[in-house]
Scaffold this motif. Structure first.
Motif, PDB file in Angstrom:
ATOM      1  N   LYS A  45      19.814   5.157   1.103  1.00 22.82           N
ATOM      2  CA  LYS A  45      18.291   5.584   1.896  1.00 22.82           C
ATOM      3  C   LYS A  45      17.808   4.530   2.463  1.00 22.82           C
ATOM      4  O   LYS A  45      17.754   3.869   1.019  1.00 22.82           O
ATOM      5  CB  LYS A  45      17.977   6.934   1.049  1.00 22.82           C
ATOM      6  CG  LYS A  45      16.835   7.654   2.220  1.00 22.82           C
ATOM      7  CD  LYS A  45      16.038   9.139   1.641  1.00 22.82           C
ATOM      8  CE  LYS A  45      15.598   9.122   3.274  1.00 22.82           C
ATOM      9  NZ  LYS A  45      14.857  10.870   2.829  1.00 22.82           N
ATOM     10  N   GLN A  46      16.884   3.852   2.872  1.00 18.76           N
ATOM     11  CA  GLN A  46      15.952   3.013   3.420  1.00 18.76           C
ATOM     12  C   GLN A  46      14.348   3.629   3.582  1.00 18.76           C
ATOM     13  O   GLN A  46      14.182   4.608   3.764  1.00 18.76           O
ATOM     14  CB  GLN A  46      16.261   2.197   4.724  1.00 18.76           C
ATOM     15  CG  GLN A  46      17.009   1.569   4.968  1.00 18.76           C
ATOM     16  CD  GLN A  46      17.800   1.158   6.624  1.00 18.76           C
ATOM     17  OE1 GLN A  46      16.707   1.260   7.106  1.00 18.76           O
ATOM     18  NE2 GLN A  46      19.066   0.387   5.993  1.00 18.76           N
ATOM     19  N   TYR A  47      13.506   2.735   2.770  1.00 23.37           N
ATOM     20  CA  TYR A  47      12.417   3.186   2.439  1.00 23.37           C
ATOM     21  C   TYR A  47      11.334   1.814   3.520  1.00 23.37           C
ATOM     22  O   TYR A  47      12.184   0.602   3.388  1.00 23.37           O
ATOM     23  CB  TYR A  47      12.059   3.370   0.879  1.00 23.37           C
ATOM     24  CG  TYR A  47      12.856   4.134   0.602  1.00 23.37           C
ATOM     25  CD1 TYR A  47      12.182   5.064   0.832  1.00 23.37           C
ATOM     26  CD2 TYR A  47      14.263   3.840  -0.074  1.00 23.37           C
ATOM     27  CE1 TYR A  47      13.461   6.709   0.097  1.00 23.37           C
ATOM     28  CE2 TYR A  47      14.837   5.171  -0.212  1.00 23.37           C
ATOM     29  CZ  TYR A  47      14.706   6.503  -0.303  1.00 23.37           C
ATOM     30  OH  TYR A  47      15.045   7.291  -1.203  1.00 23.37           O
ATOM     31  N   LYS A  48      10.592   2.260   3.383  1.00 21.61           N
ATOM     32  CA  LYS A  48       9.936   0.829   4.119  1.00 21.61           C
ATOM     33  C   LYS A  48       8.509   0.518   3.688  1.00 21.61           C
ATOM     34  O   LYS A  48       7.777   2.142   3.433  1.00 21.61           O
ATOM     35  CB  LYS A  48       9.571   1.736   5.783  1.00 21.61           C
ATOM     36  CG  LYS A  48       8.147   0.128   6.980  1.00 21.61           C
ATOM     37  CD  LYS A  48       8.214   0.976   7.786  1.00 21.61           C
ATOM     38  CE  LYS A  48       8.037  -0.284   8.900  1.00 21.61           C
ATOM     39  NZ  LYS A  48       7.244   0.119  10.415  1.00 21.61           N
ATOM     40  N   LEU A  49       7.844  -0.271   3.375  1.00 18.71           N
ATOM     41  CA  LEU A  49       6.778  -0.744   2.872  1.00 18.71           C
ATOM     42  C   LEU A  49       5.673  -1.311   3.328  1.00 18.71           C
ATOM     43  O   LEU A  49       6.127  -1.345   4.482  1.00 18.71           O
ATOM     44  CB  LEU A  49       7.412  -1.679   1.598  1.00 18.71           C
ATOM     45  CG  LEU A  49       8.124  -1.914   1.162  1.00 18.71           C
ATOM     46  CD1 LEU A  49       8.459  -3.328   0.204  1.00 18.71           C
ATOM     47  CD2 LEU A  49       8.249  -1.198  -0.376  1.00 18.71           C
ATOM     48  N   THR A  54       0.540  -1.227  -0.438  1.00 20.58           N
ATOM     49  CA  THR A  54       0.069  -0.301  -0.287  1.00 20.58           C
ATOM     50  C   THR A  54       0.546   1.007  -0.005  1.00 20.58           C
ATOM     51  O   THR A  54       0.147   2.604  -0.239  1.00 20.58           O
ATOM     52  CB  THR A  54      -0.759  -0.043   1.120  1.00 20.58           C
ATOM     53  OG1 THR A  54       0.172   0.421   2.297  1.00 20.58           O
ATOM     54  CG2 THR A  54      -1.872  -1.225   0.860  1.00 20.58           C
ATOM     55  N   THR A  55       2.191   1.389   0.273  1.00 18.51           N
ATOM     56  CA  THR A  55       3.163   2.824  -0.047  1.00 18.51           C
ATOM     57  C   THR A  55       2.935   3.280  -1.273  1.00 18.51           C
ATOM     58  O   THR A  55       3.157   4.336  -1.257  1.00 18.51           O
ATOM     59  CB  THR A  55       4.813   1.995   0.101  1.00 18.51           C
ATOM     60  OG1 THR A  55       4.556   1.411   1.145  1.00 18.51           O
ATOM     61  CG2 THR A  55       5.595   3.112   0.565  1.00 18.51           C
ATOM     62  N   GLY A  56       2.544   2.554  -2.419  1.00 15.15           N
ATOM     63  CA  GLY A  56       2.801   3.032  -3.719  1.00 15.15           C
ATOM     64  C   GLY A  56       4.451   3.205  -3.888  1.00 15.15           C
ATOM     65  O   GLY A  56       5.515   2.253  -3.242  1.00 15.15           O
ATOM     66  N   ASN A  57       4.694   3.314  -5.813  1.00 15.81           N
ATOM     67  CA  ASN A  57       5.588   3.764  -6.193  1.00 15.81           C
ATOM     68  C   ASN A  57       7.269   4.648  -4.991  1.00 15.81           C
ATOM     69  O   ASN A  57       6.942   5.425  -4.910  1.00 15.81           O
ATOM     70  CB  ASN A  57       5.708   4.561  -7.527  1.00 15.81           C
ATOM     71  CG  ASN A  57       4.644   3.307  -8.211  1.00 15.81           C
ATOM     72  OD1 ASN A  57       4.956   2.080  -8.351  1.00 15.81           O
ATOM     73  ND2 ASN A  57       4.358   4.227  -9.025  1.00 15.81           N
ATOM     74  N   ILE A  58       8.394   4.636  -5.419  1.00 22.23           N
ATOM     75  CA  ILE A  58       8.911   4.522  -4.280  1.00 22.23           C
ATOM     76  C   ILE A  58       9.703   5.012  -5.252  1.00 22.23           C
ATOM     77  O   ILE A  58      10.749   4.230  -5.907  1.00 22.23           O
ATOM     78  CB  ILE A  58       9.397   3.794  -3.168  1.00 22.23           C
ATOM     79  CG1 ILE A  58       8.465   3.046  -2.357  1.00 22.23           C
ATOM     80  CG2 ILE A  58      10.581   4.222  -2.758  1.00 22.23           C
ATOM     81  CD1 ILE A  58       8.962   2.340  -1.009  1.00 22.23           C
ATOM     82  N   GLU A  59      11.002   6.296  -5.105  1.00 19.31           N
ATOM     83  CA  GLU A  59      11.461   6.683  -6.222  1.00 19.31           C
ATOM     84  C   GLU A  59      12.620   6.725  -4.809  1.00 19.31           C
ATOM     85  O   GLU A  59      12.236   7.851  -4.858  1.00 19.31           O
ATOM     86  CB  GLU A  59      11.285   8.060  -6.881  1.00 19.31           C
ATOM     87  CG  GLU A  59      10.282   7.401  -8.028  1.00 19.31           C
ATOM     88  CD  GLU A  59      10.382   8.892  -9.082  1.00 19.31           C
ATOM     89  OE1 GLU A  59      11.660  10.054  -8.769  1.00 19.31           O
ATOM     90  OE2 GLU A  59       8.808   8.768 -10.018  1.00 19.31           O
ATOM     91  N   GLY A  60      14.070   6.134  -4.856  1.00 17.51           N
ATOM     92  CA  GLY A  60      14.685   6.320  -3.466  1.00 17.51           C
ATOM     93  C   GLY A  60      16.137   6.996  -4.288  1.00 17.51           C
ATOM     94  O   GLY A  60      15.961   7.029  -4.984  1.00 17.51           O
ATOM     95  N   LYS A  61      16.835   7.111  -3.416  1.00 18.23           N
ATOM     96  CA  LYS A  61      17.801   7.621  -3.461  1.00 18.23           C
ATOM     97  C   LYS A  61      19.264   6.406  -2.934  1.00 18.23           C
ATOM     98  O   LYS A  61      18.695   6.070  -1.691  1.00 18.23           O
ATOM     99  CB  LYS A  61      18.423   8.995  -2.474  1.00 18.23           C
ATOM    100  CG  LYS A  61      17.493   9.989  -3.747  1.00 18.23           C
ATOM    101  CD  LYS A  61      18.266  11.496  -2.659  1.00 18.23           C
ATOM    102  CE  LYS A  61      17.308  12.669  -3.394  1.00 18.23           C
ATOM    103  NZ  LYS A  61      17.564  14.015  -2.739  1.00 18.23           N
ATOM    104  N   GLU A  62      20.130   6.819  -3.428  1.00 17.95           N
ATOM    105  CA  GLU A  62      21.083   5.565  -2.882  1.00 17.95           C
ATOM    106  C   GLU A  62      21.553   5.805  -1.485  1.00 17.95           C
ATOM    107  O   GLU A  62      21.789   6.911  -0.907  1.00 17.95           O
ATOM    108  CB  GLU A  62      22.354   5.659  -4.024  1.00 17.95           C
ATOM    109  CG  GLU A  62      24.140   4.172  -3.723  1.00 17.95           C
ATOM    110  CD  GLU A  62      25.199   4.996  -3.900  1.00 17.95           C
ATOM    111  OE1 GLU A  62      26.044   4.113  -3.579  1.00 17.95           O
ATOM    112  OE2 GLU A  62      24.936   5.516  -4.979  1.00 17.95           O
TER     113      GLU A  62
END
Length: 87
Positions: free
Chosen positions: A65-69, A55-63
């Motif tokens: 950095k952590q992102y939670k789904l 339900t997070t949607g699309n993620i555009e990340g940076k090297e």
């Protein structure tokens, strides 16, 4: 023989055949007609997951950095759900 369930919302029993109705635990009891003998067994009814959604949607990340789904399991009352994350 007389068959009974300690929790008919979870499981019912008729002539020794058990039917799971909802997630939870129940005890199935069989008693002789004269009540002289009794046997019991514990039953655990699980509800299987039918679907999993991110339900997070699309993620555009940076090297670096952590992102939670965020996830959602359906039905919401599913039991014994284990999630494995693989990248």
């Amino acid at each position: 023989m007389k068959w009974t369930s300690s929790n008919e919302e979870v499981a019912t029993v008729e002539a020794g055949e058990i039917k799971g109705k909802a997630g939870g635990e129940a005890e199935i009891i069989v008693t002789t007609e004269d009540g002289g003998y009794e046997a019991k067994v514990k039953v655990k009814v699980s509800i299987e997951a039918e679907e999993i959604q991110i339900t997070t949607g699309n993620i555009e990340g940076k090297e670096g950095k952590q992102y939670k789904l965020e996830i959602k399991v359906l039905p919401e009352n599913a039991t014994d759900v284990k999630i494995n994350y693989i990248s």
